[in-house]
Scaffold this active site. Structure first.
Site, PDB file in Angstrom:
ATOM      1  N   LYS A  66       0.890  -1.116  -0.114  1.00  0.00           N
ATOM      2  CA  LYS A  66      -0.093  -0.035  -0.047  1.00  0.00           C
ATOM      3  C   LYS A  66       1.010   1.303   0.002  1.00  0.00           C
ATOM      4  CE  LYS A  66      -3.798   1.931   2.444  1.00  0.00           C
ATOM      5  NZ  LYS A  66      -4.861   1.822   3.657  1.00  0.00           N
ATOM      6  N   SER A  80      -9.932  -0.564   6.878  1.00  0.00           N
ATOM      7  CA  SER A  80      -9.474  -0.211   5.541  1.00  0.00           C
ATOM      8  C   SER A  80      -8.727  -1.532   5.281  1.00  0.00           C
ATOM      9  CB  SER A  80      -8.273   0.769   5.623  1.00  0.00           C
ATOM     10  OG  SER A  80      -9.188   2.091   5.542  1.00  0.00           O
ATOM     11  N   SER A  84      -9.717   1.776   2.747  1.00  0.00           N
ATOM     12  CA  SER A  84      -8.663   2.341   1.890  1.00  0.00           C
ATOM     13  C   SER A  84      -7.690   1.396   1.025  1.00  0.00           C
ATOM     14  CB  SER A  84      -7.948   3.626   2.648  1.00  0.00           C
ATOM     15  OG  SER A  84      -7.374   2.924   3.581  1.00  0.00           O
TER      16      SER A  84
END
Lengths: 95, 486
Positions: free
Chosen positions: B76, B175, B151
């Site tokens: 990420k 997330s 996210s």
């Protein structure tokens, strides 16, 4: 009314943000809705609960504050936009 | 055969495949599928192939290979990678290259993993659909008109589309788990402190936690064994002994006590197909010998308010460092320092990030501190204690991961509150610092994945992974895109 547009502008100033009039209108509208929803917590009885003690896992522990040298200075400053003689250049702060 | 950590490792160790070949094959797949999925922000093909060749050399010399030898991992883009752009999907950090690795990245290198790229996300991890990325919107591999969740949407999508075997995400209020549910993969949010946060660009420090996204529960267990461990660079890092998870995976769930909070099924807006699928899984657990009972966990809406107040307050403070002075975006024209900061921040932060900073600043401002922030902190304690009460009698809690199925792009962008309500089952876990895992448990009539959430007590990841593994074996896996042999 939970919040006025003037308050929104004031909060933006505290947060070092500039909102256009259009953005401020939308933000005021969003805040209105979000804050109404947040009022749910006002009714909860928190009597006797001490703040800042939410942790149920172990408490933070600090390591010794020892100085360490970051050897690669070039790498350290690779993201700096305006550098002069090893210092970061900013506009004049004191007249 | 599904592509797993074990399959890759044994193919390399047994000399059946070269690491380089495997990594090339993954990049070929990325070339084919990435135009539709859009999960990556940066790819690092040359570095990955070089790393692959060094692992092949290591094997040739007869050296011991790491636990993730040759395994492609996607990261990420809010986790710092030395020498590789780390943007948080924000204009603010569009050109930012960290001068150091996050602790989790070092751990991956130490185990011979191969980082293949950085994944898309909602800007600064604020959002539930990846639509808040400043650069692109990732698609859900199961239906590319739909969002992958957020996210960590890019991290979940690239694993679901088999462009990576494993990825790292971060979870502040769901997330990792929500995108895992939307993309039909396994996402684990460890107990707060179990995995070091050093090098994770902070959103809300008391809630953030890094965790793995994988296709199988076993891969999740292997990943967590690698990622966990005490780190002196993170003052909240757990000092206890590191557990192993693999050895207990095969133990059954007979006699395991599982709680189902009844309020979770009376939530306004819970999709009936999700409710049915979770109930079917509960029945499976009962057939496997677990004891499942209904319990009460009230304060759902209140906890949502507490979460958004606390996380926004912490975000407003954490994001104060982005001022255009030392690094990050700097506006073109300015005279005074105040103007430089204000203009840089206003031009570079996206709408949602500004909204959260504003909300947090408001909650912390004089006159509102006691009414909102302080009250939210106390509520956080109450919520934690409620969970502790349940864990006196039960080993695990079962719930849906999200009340809704993956939605269409653009469907919810105009109403932030509606978007926030989608986090109703996941945020409490972060407030209470608990571990939780989302795993695929079925599909809607339209063929969209449904996620089941298992919640455990602090540091009970072994039980969590065991129960998840057992259910996964019962259900079986389904791949979104044609499976290929490694």
């Amino acid at each position: 009314m939970k919040i006025s547009k003037e308050e929104v502008h004031y909060i933006a100033k505290l947060a070092k943000l500039h909102l256009t009039e259009e953005e401020a209108d939308k933000m005021t509208e969003d805040f209105e809705k979000i804050l109404s929803n947040f009022d749910a917590i006002r009714g909860v009885d928190v009597e006797g609960i001490m703040g800042e003690t939410f942790k149920t896992t172990e408490a933070p522990h600090l390591r010794k504050d020892e100085e360490r040298v970051f050897e690669d200075k070039k790498k350290l400053f690779q993201n700096t936009l305006d550098l002069k003689e090893g210092y970061i250049k900013v506009p004049k702060i004191i007249e | 055969m599904t592509i797993t950590i074990d399959a890759i490792k044994s193919a390399i160790e047994g000399g059946e495949r070269l690491t380089e070949e495997i990594i090339l094959q993954f990049y070929k797949r990325i070339e084919e599928r990435e135009p539709e999925v859009n999960g990556f922000l940066t790819l690092c093909r040359d570095e990955a192939l070089e790393r692959a060749r060094s692992i092949d050399q290591k094997r040739k010399k007869g050296e011991k290979l790491g636990r993730l030898a040759g395994v492609p991992v996607a990261i990420k883009d809010n986790i710092s990678t030395d020498g590789m752009k780390t943007t948080c999907a924000s204009r603010m950090l569009e050109d930012y290259i960290p001068p150091y690795d996050a602790t989790v990245i070092k751990k991956l290198w130490d185990e011979d993993a191969i980082i293949i790229g950085k994944t898309n996300m909602d800007e600064f991890a604020m959002g539930s659909s990846n639509e808040n990325s400043a650069f692109k919107v990732t698609s859900n591999p199961w239906d590319t008109k739909r969002v992958p969740g957020g996210s960590s949407g890019g991290s979940a999508a690239v694993v679901a589309a088999e462009m990576s075997v494993m990825s790292l995400g971060s979870d502040t209020g769901g997330s990792i788990r929500q995108p895992a549910a939307f993309c039909g993969v396994v996402g684990l949010k460890p107990t707060y402190g179990l995995v070091s946060r050093f090098g994770l660009i902070a959103f809300a420090s008391s809630l953030d936690q890094i965790g793995p996204i994988t296709r199988t529960v076993k891969d999740s267990a292997i990943s967590l064994e690698v990622l966990q461990g005490h780190d002196p660079m993170d003052s909240t890092s757990y000092k206890g002994e590191a557990s192993s998870y693999l050895e207990s995976l095969e133990k059954g769930v007979k006699g395991l006590r599982m709680a189902v909070p009844k309020e979770f099924f009376h939530t306004k807006g819970l999709d009936p197909e999700i409710a049915d699928s979770i109930r079917a899984s509960i029945e499976r657990y009962e057939r496997l010998g677990a004891i499942v009972e209904e319990v009460s966990l009230p304060l759902m809406e209140e906890s949502l308010a507490a979460y958004y107040l606390i996380s926004s307050a912490e975000a407003s403070s954490n994001l104060a460092r982005f001022d255009g002075v030392r690094y990050g975006y700097r506006t073109k024209e300015y005279e005074k320092i105040e103007e430089l900061m204000e203009k840089s921040r206003s031009e570079a932060f996206g709408k949602e990030v500004k909204r959260r900073i504003m909300m947090g600043t408001y909650a912390l401002s004089s006159g509102y501190y006691d009414a909102y922030y302080n009250k939210a902190q106390k509520l956080r304690k109450i919520i934690s204690l409620q969970y502790q009460e349940i864990f006196k009698d039960y080993d695990l809690i079962i719930s849906p991961t999200t009340p809704i199925l993956p939605f269409l792009k653009g469907e919810k962008t105009n109403d932030p509150l509606e978007m926030y309500l989608g986090d109703i089952y996941t945020i409490n876990i972060n407030l209470a610092e608990l571990p939780a895992l989302s795993m695929p448990c079925g599909f809607s009539k339209e063929g969209l994945p449904i996620g089941l959430q298992l919640i455990g007590n602090h540091y009970s990841e072994a039980t969590l992974l065991r129960a998840a593994h057992q259910l996964e074996q019962e259900i079986g896996l389904k791949s979104p895109i044609r499976k290929e042999e490694v």
